[in-house]
Design an enzyme around this catalytic site. Sequence first.
Site, mmCIF file in Angstrom:
data_model
loop_
_atom_site.group_PDB
_atom_site.id
_atom_site.type_symbol
_atom_site.label_atom_id
_atom_site.label_comp_id
_atom_site.label_asym_id
_atom_site.label_seq_id
_atom_site.Cartn_x
_atom_site.Cartn_y
_atom_site.Cartn_z
ATOM 1 N N LYS A 1 0.859 -1.186 0.000
ATOM 2 C CA LYS A 1 0.000 0.000 0.000
ATOM 3 C C LYS A 1 0.895 1.235 0.000
ATOM 4 O O LYS A 1 1.744 1.416 0.878
ATOM 5 C CB LYS A 1 -0.845 0.010 1.259
ATOM 6 C CG LYS A 1 -2.311 0.188 1.011
ATOM 7 C CD LYS A 1 -2.995 0.186 2.358
ATOM 8 C CE LYS A 1 -4.478 0.311 2.182
ATOM 9 N NZ LYS A 1 -5.112 0.592 3.464
HETATM 10 C C1 E4P Z 1 -8.340 0.659 3.715
HETATM 11 O O1 E4P Z 1 -7.637 0.364 2.765
HETATM 12 C C2 E4P Z 1 -8.323 2.004 4.322
HETATM 13 O O2 E4P Z 1 -7.107 2.250 4.954
HETATM 14 C C3 E4P Z 1 -9.481 2.134 5.301
HETATM 15 O O3 E4P Z 1 -10.651 1.690 4.651
HETATM 16 C C4 E4P Z 1 -9.637 3.544 5.835
HETATM 17 O O4 E4P Z 1 -10.821 3.603 6.569
HETATM 18 P P1 E4P Z 1 -11.175 4.822 7.548
HETATM 19 O O5 E4P Z 1 -11.418 6.037 6.726
HETATM 20 O O6 E4P Z 1 -12.404 4.350 8.260
HETATM 21 O O7 E4P Z 1 -10.004 4.984 8.478
#
Ligand code: E4P
Length: 230
Positions: A99
């Site tokens: 990521k």
């Molecule tokens: C996943 O890849 C993301 O990091 C996650 O969905 C972020 O979610 P949030 O906005 O609830 O922290």
Amino acid sequence: MKIFADTANLDELRELKSLGIIDGATTNPTLLSKEIKRLYPDFRAHNKEELMEKGKEVLKEVCEIVDGPVSAEVIATDADGMVEEGKKLAKVHKHIVIKIPFGAEGLKATKRLSAEGIRVNMTLVFSPSQGLLSAKAGARYVSPFIGRMDDISNSGMEVVRILTEVFSIYDFETELLVASVRHPMHVVEASLLGADIVTVPPDVIKKMLKHPLTDIGLKRFLNDWESLLK
Ligand code: E4P
């Protein structure tokens, strides 16, 4: 449409896996640090390397539970650092996807990692133009953050709509991974728009399981059947 679990919690992942509906998982530094604190309440790393090793230890366990791609995020903010960390994380398990936070450095790192066959999930995407550039750089997955856009009165789903269309017009291999999901209707709307993947927090999956009429219906069926008993 694929459903990923948006968590690093090993117990939640085991429970969700038993439902047979999970195709992968996404983690981020917030989710991973939460799980490290839950599993090892007294753990404090002396330096960044030691912290990274602990993160890798937990990610390996996530990968052993989840039968599919598991996103692990880099901490570095420059392209060289992202590539170096990405290569180390990719060695943890064959399920790992790197990521990378969106930005100029993120694009450079994505290009380099993808060229080496390492799958990248471009994260922190908040606009169609960011998504388009991510796909051009070779990201395997692009993650628009729906809930965080809705939180500031922007339409997250509109970004999903535009990107699904753009990716199909140009036949990009990039998959649209809808992230920052807050409730079941986000999942339904993303599926209607043809998103490839939605990553869903465990509490939202639990809400998707529930309907009061299902509970009432089952209770009535069982009562009627048992009314034949003496
Ligand atoms: C996943 O890849 C993301 O990091 C996650 O969905 C972020 O979610 P949030 O906005 O609830 O922290």
